[in-house]
Design a protein around this motif. Structure first.
Motif, PDB file in Angstrom:
ATOM      1  N   PRO A 183      32.109  34.794  44.865  1.00 59.91           N
ATOM      2  CA  PRO A 183      31.238  35.690  44.084  1.00 59.91           C
ATOM      3  C   PRO A 183      32.049  36.792  43.390  1.00 59.91           C
ATOM      4  O   PRO A 183      31.736  37.155  42.258  1.00 59.91           O
ATOM      5  N   GLU A 184      33.089  37.285  44.047  1.00 57.53           N
ATOM      6  CA  GLU A 184      33.941  38.327  43.454  1.00 57.53           C
ATOM      7  C   GLU A 184      34.592  37.827  42.165  1.00 57.53           C
ATOM      8  O   GLU A 184      34.673  38.554  41.178  1.00 57.53           O
ATOM      9  N   ALA A 185      35.053  36.576  42.206  1.00 53.18           N
ATOM     10  CA  ALA A 185      35.721  36.012  41.033  1.00 53.18           C
ATOM     11  C   ALA A 185      34.724  35.804  39.894  1.00 53.18           C
ATOM     12  O   ALA A 185      35.010  36.120  38.738  1.00 53.18           O
ATOM     13  N   VAL A 186      33.543  35.296  40.227  1.00 49.90           N
ATOM     14  CA  VAL A 186      32.523  35.060  39.191  1.00 49.90           C
ATOM     15  C   VAL A 186      32.097  36.388  38.565  1.00 49.90           C
ATOM     16  O   VAL A 186      32.033  36.515  37.338  1.00 49.90           O
ATOM     17  N   ASN A 187      31.858  37.410  39.396  1.00 45.93           N
ATOM     18  CA  ASN A 187      31.492  38.731  38.866  1.00 45.93           C
ATOM     19  C   ASN A 187      32.589  39.285  37.970  1.00 45.93           C
ATOM     20  O   ASN A 187      32.302  39.885  36.933  1.00 45.93           O
ATOM     21  N   ALA A 188      33.827  39.096  38.380  1.00 44.61           N
ATOM     22  CA  ALA A 188      34.955  39.608  37.586  1.00 44.61           C
ATOM     23  C   ALA A 188      34.942  38.982  36.192  1.00 44.61           C
ATOM     24  O   ALA A 188      35.084  39.682  35.189  1.00 44.61           O
ATOM     25  N   ILE A 189      34.716  37.682  36.128  1.00 47.20           N
ATOM     26  CA  ILE A 189      34.696  36.990  34.828  1.00 47.20           C
ATOM     27  C   ILE A 189      33.545  37.534  33.978  1.00 47.20           C
ATOM     28  O   ILE A 189      33.714  37.843  32.796  1.00 47.20           O
ATOM     29  N   GLN A 190      32.388  37.692  34.604  1.00 42.91           N
ATOM     30  CA  GLN A 190      31.200  38.134  33.847  1.00 42.91           C
ATOM     31  C   GLN A 190      31.332  39.575  33.350  1.00 42.91           C
ATOM     32  O   GLN A 190      30.846  39.905  32.279  1.00 42.91           O
ATOM     33  N   ASP A 191      31.982  40.446  34.140  1.00 42.04           N
ATOM     34  CA  ASP A 191      32.093  41.865  33.773  1.00 42.04           C
ATOM     35  C   ASP A 191      33.296  42.173  32.890  1.00 42.04           C
ATOM     36  O   ASP A 191      33.448  43.311  32.439  1.00 42.04           O
ATOM     37  N   ALA A 192      34.159  41.200  32.695  1.00 36.71           N
ATOM     38  CA  ALA A 192      35.424  41.480  32.004  1.00 36.71           C
ATOM     39  C   ALA A 192      35.204  41.757  30.524  1.00 36.71           C
ATOM     40  O   ALA A 192      34.312  41.186  29.892  1.00 36.71           O
ATOM     41  N   SER A 193      36.039  42.653  29.965  1.00 35.93           N
ATOM     42  CA  SER A 193      36.039  42.780  28.512  1.00 35.93           C
ATOM     43  C   SER A 193      37.042  41.780  27.937  1.00 35.93           C
ATOM     44  O   SER A 193      36.965  41.415  26.765  1.00 35.93           O
ATOM     45  N   MET A 194      37.979  41.360  28.759  1.00 38.45           N
ATOM     46  CA  MET A 194      38.938  40.331  28.346  1.00 38.45           C
ATOM     47  C   MET A 194      39.364  39.542  29.585  1.00 38.45           C
ATOM     48  O   MET A 194      39.543  40.119  30.654  1.00 38.45           O
ATOM     49  N   VAL A 195      39.495  38.232  29.437  1.00 37.90           N
ATOM     50  CA  VAL A 195      40.046  37.407  30.517  1.00 37.90           C
ATOM     51  C   VAL A 195      41.347  36.810  29.998  1.00 37.90           C
ATOM     52  O   VAL A 195      41.357  36.147  28.959  1.00 37.90           O
ATOM     53  N   VAL A 196      42.436  37.066  30.702  1.00 36.23           N
ATOM     54  CA  VAL A 196      43.739  36.562  30.276  1.00 36.23           C
ATOM     55  C   VAL A 196      44.160  35.414  31.185  1.00 36.23           C
ATOM     56  O   VAL A 196      44.169  35.565  32.413  1.00 36.23           O
ATOM     57  N   LEU A 197      44.486  34.269  30.594  1.00 32.72           N
ATOM     58  CA  LEU A 197      45.082  33.184  31.372  1.00 32.72           C
ATOM     59  C   LEU A 197      46.588  33.398  31.281  1.00 32.72           C
ATOM     60  O   LEU A 197      47.188  33.244  30.216  1.00 32.72           O
ATOM     61  N   ALA A 198      47.188  33.827  32.378  1.00 35.76           N
ATOM     62  CA  ALA A 198      48.601  34.229  32.395  1.00 35.76           C
ATOM     63  C   ALA A 198      49.502  33.061  31.979  1.00 35.76           C
ATOM     64  O   ALA A 198      49.093  31.902  32.043  1.00 35.76           O
ATOM     65  N   PRO A 199      50.734  33.391  31.552  1.00 34.27           N
ATOM     66  CA  PRO A 199      51.647  32.324  31.127  1.00 34.27           C
ATOM     67  C   PRO A 199      52.191  31.543  32.313  1.00 34.27           C
ATOM     68  O   PRO A 199      53.378  31.539  32.593  1.00 34.27           O
TER      69      PRO A 199
END
Ligand code: FO1
Ligand code: CA
Ligand code: CA
Length: 307
Positions: free
Chosen positions: A175-191
């Motif tokens: 749930p923490e991960a899903v909330n983080a994605i939903q609340d993010a202003s940007m999601v970065v997929l690291a290199p």
């Protein structure tokens, strides 16, 4: 603004450190596919690398473990006749032992990781993507084995024939991960390696769906320069998975979850092809060879990429 970073491995921690230095509210969501049981201890390399990196304890040269750690425990395991190809330092072992005890006492990896952040005085939120078990396994001509055996024990020298994410179909994001994605202003997929760092995360049911819902704010950073992996075996893995080893191959792999791709200037000949996939492409120097370069790339992403 909240920046969520999907992280797995050495390249990831560099970018995370750069973003944290820009005083942004960063939440790291970590890969768990590399996690490995050894001597009865549960080792989480991708979580520990970020925690140690932000605590300024990481061995910067190696990219894993605690700097100036000693290896007396490992030497004694050798005396006992155990295999010692996976180099666990003495202080690092204490981390694994505490984590394993907490797991045995019924705590989940999310809680344990929060505890670790407190103990190492890391203010940045770090959460495993899932509390379930997912294991990245590699098939070579020697057979099928855990990623750590392929990469560390056999030094990545066997030809990769396939990659499996065991448990990914039954795992669910926390749930923490899903909330983080939903609340993010940007999601970065690291290199990170697209097959062994970011790939295992995208295979977990629901993760692709969550990301695709917000793909306009998802930014992937290429782990390739001039069509070659910056470090590690990303190229070999991509080839084994039938993906073109290029930023275009990467773009195709991420196109359903991500609308923005940051690539190295050396790969700009492919930008047009990538834009035809309906992705925005940003070109800059992506090699993070020191802390200045880490901050420069982080700043570029925050300031230039319009999400
Ligand atoms: N990587 C190595 O190449 N050799 C090691 O002996 C090794 C030990 C190790 C111990 C703890 C830890 O958290 C990570 C460690 N790593 C080691 C790194 C790690 O296994 C890999 O870099 C990643 O899992 C692959 O991305
Ligand atoms: Ca990794
Ligand atoms: Ca900003």
């Amino acid at each position: 603004e909240k920046v969520v970073v999907f992280a797995g491995g050495t390249g990831s921690v560099k970018l995370v450190r750069g973003l944290v230095a820009q005083h942004h509210d960063v939440h790291v969501v970590s890969n768990v596919g590399d996690n490995y049981w050894l001597y009865g201890m549960y080792i989480c390399p991708d979580i520990d690398t970020v925690v140690y990196g932000l605590a300024d304890l990481l061995d910067y040269e190696r990219g894993w473990g605690i700097k100036k750690d000693t290896f007396n425990f490992l030497r004694q395991m050798e005396v006992f006749g155990e295999e010692t190809w996976f180099r666990i330092g003495d202080r690092d072992a204490a981390t694994h032992l505490m984590r394993t005890n907490m797991l045995k006492n019924g705590k989940n990896l999310t809680d344990i990781t929060r505890w670790m952040c407190e103990k190492f005085a890391v203010a940045t939120k770090i959460t495993p993507l899932t509390d379930n078990i997912v294991e990245t396994r590699i098939t070579t001509n020697k057979g099928e084995m855990h990623l750590q055996e392929f990469w560390v024990k056999y030094r990545g020298r066997d030809k990769v024939e396939g990659i499996q994410y065991v448990g990914a179909d039954k795992a669910r994001p926390s749930p923490e991960a899903v909330n983080a994605i939903q609340d993010a202003s940007m999601v970065v997929l690291a290199p990170g390696n697209p097959l062994t760092s970011i790939g295992p995360m995208l295979q977990i049911k629901g993760v692709r769906k969550e990301l695709s819902k917000v793909k306009k704010k998802v930014v992937a950073v290429s782990p390739l320069i001039g069509g070659k992996a910056i470090s590690g075996p990303a190229g070999d893995y991509m080839e084994a998975a039938g993906i073109e080893t290029s930023v275009f191959g990467l773009a195709k792999m991420y196109s359903d979850v991500c609308s923005n791709l940051v690539i190295d200037t050396k790969d700009k000949s492919q930008s047009k092809k990538i834009r035809n996939l309906d992705m925005s492409v940003y070109e800059t120097k992506i090699l993070m060879k020191n802390k200045t370069a880490e901050e420069a790339l982080a700043s570029f992403i925050l300031k230039q990429v319009r999400v």
